[in-house]
Enzyme design. Structure first.
Site, short mmCIF file in Angstrom:
data_model
loop_
_atom_site.label_atom_id
_atom_site.label_comp_id
_atom_site.label_asym_id
_atom_site.label_seq_id
_atom_site.Cartn_x
_atom_site.Cartn_y
_atom_site.Cartn_z
N CYS A 192 0.84 -1.20 0.00
CA CYS A 192 0.00 0.00 0.00
C CYS A 192 0.88 1.26 0.00
O CYS A 192 0.67 2.18 -0.79
CB CYS A 192 -0.92 -0.04 1.22
SG CYS A 192 -2.15 1.27 1.26
N CYS A 229 7.50 4.19 6.34
CA CYS A 229 6.78 3.89 5.10
C CYS A 229 7.74 3.42 4.00
O CYS A 229 7.31 2.88 3.00
CB CYS A 229 6.01 5.10 4.63
SG CYS A 229 7.00 6.58 4.45
S1 SF4 Z 1 0.47 4.71 5.59
FE1 SF4 Z 1 1.00 3.39 3.87
S2 SF4 Z 1 -0.14 1.49 4.33
FE2 SF4 Z 1 -1.10 3.09 5.53
S3 SF4 Z 1 -2.79 3.83 4.24
FE3 SF4 Z 1 -1.01 5.18 3.93
S4 SF4 Z 1 -0.05 4.39 2.13
FE4 SF4 Z 1 -1.39 2.76 2.90
#
Ligand code: SF4
Length: 237
Positions: free
Chosen positions: A122, A231
């Protein structure tokens, strides 16, 4: 001296950081914009450090480009803060960088709630790839990392070789404490994210950010139910 990722060796970074080591953050920003000009971009998350850097960058380069990785999953308070910053610094070029997939498309392709099932994927889709595409257009970028934020950030220098994005990463705030960040914000009456007053010291996407309890580590509210701590923007490949 203008380092470029392709040409610089480890000793070039060492000698440059040696030369810059007595400079303060504003002087680092002046050096950075004099050296890289429009080849320099600030990737801002609009956290407390980000607000300090925006204020300083505005003193140095009124039309600097600032990019925000708009994952579509940020808190409404973060979007409101960006609007307030745009009002206060209208000359800055603040760009919202979007992922290729909308949240609906991502759910269709990878399944629902990918942030729970595979947060690395993600983050890759919504942060890393969009930032990579942005940084490909620039020689160097600015980041608000501070050394005391986490063990993975403890060795950050003013000027860093960024292997992940094959770029030069400039971090003017490496020595600042959290207290100094907030002193600067209050002294200059800067806008900041209202969530900071509700026990959110570090703010990312709404799905992956929780309030922290008194005494807890500032970043413990990020990806709180997983082993993930970053991240991936600031990890070497
Ligand atoms: S922090 Fe990373 S895993 Fe969480 S919603 Fe945002 S993009 Fe997705």
């Amino acid at each position: 001296m203008q380092l470029t990722y392709q040409k610089a060796a480890a000793e070039d970074y060492e000698s440059l950081n040696q030369k810059l080591k007595k400079k303060d953050s504003l002087e680092i920003l002046k050096w950075a914009y004099q050296t890289y000009g429009d080849e320099l971009v600030y990737a801002c998350s609009f956290g407390a450090e980000g607000i300090v850097l925006i204020d300083m960058i505005h003193k140095v380069k009124k039309d600097a480009v600032i990019v925000f990785l708009d994952t579509d999953f940020h808190f409404k308070e973060t979007y409101e803060l960006i609007d307030r910053v745009k009002e206060r610094y209208p000359s800055l070029r603040i760009e919202m960088t979007k992922p290729e997939l909308t949240p609906e498309e991502q759910a269709e392709v990878h399944g629902p709630e990918l942030w729970k099932v595979n947060p690395d994927l993600c983050c890759s889709i919504r942060k890393l790839i969009p930032l990579e595409q942005q940084l490909n257009q620039y020689t160097a970028w600015i980041s608000g990392l501070r050394r005391e934020q986490s063990p993975t950030r403890a060795n950050t220098e003013f000027v860093n070789q960024d292997r992940r994005f094959q770029s030069i990463k400039i971090c003017p705030l490496i020595h600042w404490t959290e207290e100094e960040i907030w002193m600067y914000i209050r002294l200059h009456q800067l806008p900041y994210n209202e969530l900071h007053d509700k026990n959110y010291p570090s703010i990312g996407c709404e799905h992956c950010t929780k309030a922290v309890l008194a005494g807890e580590d500032a970043r413990s509210g990020r990806w709180a139910d997983t082993n993930k701590t970053e991240c991936g923007l600031h990890l070497d490949k």
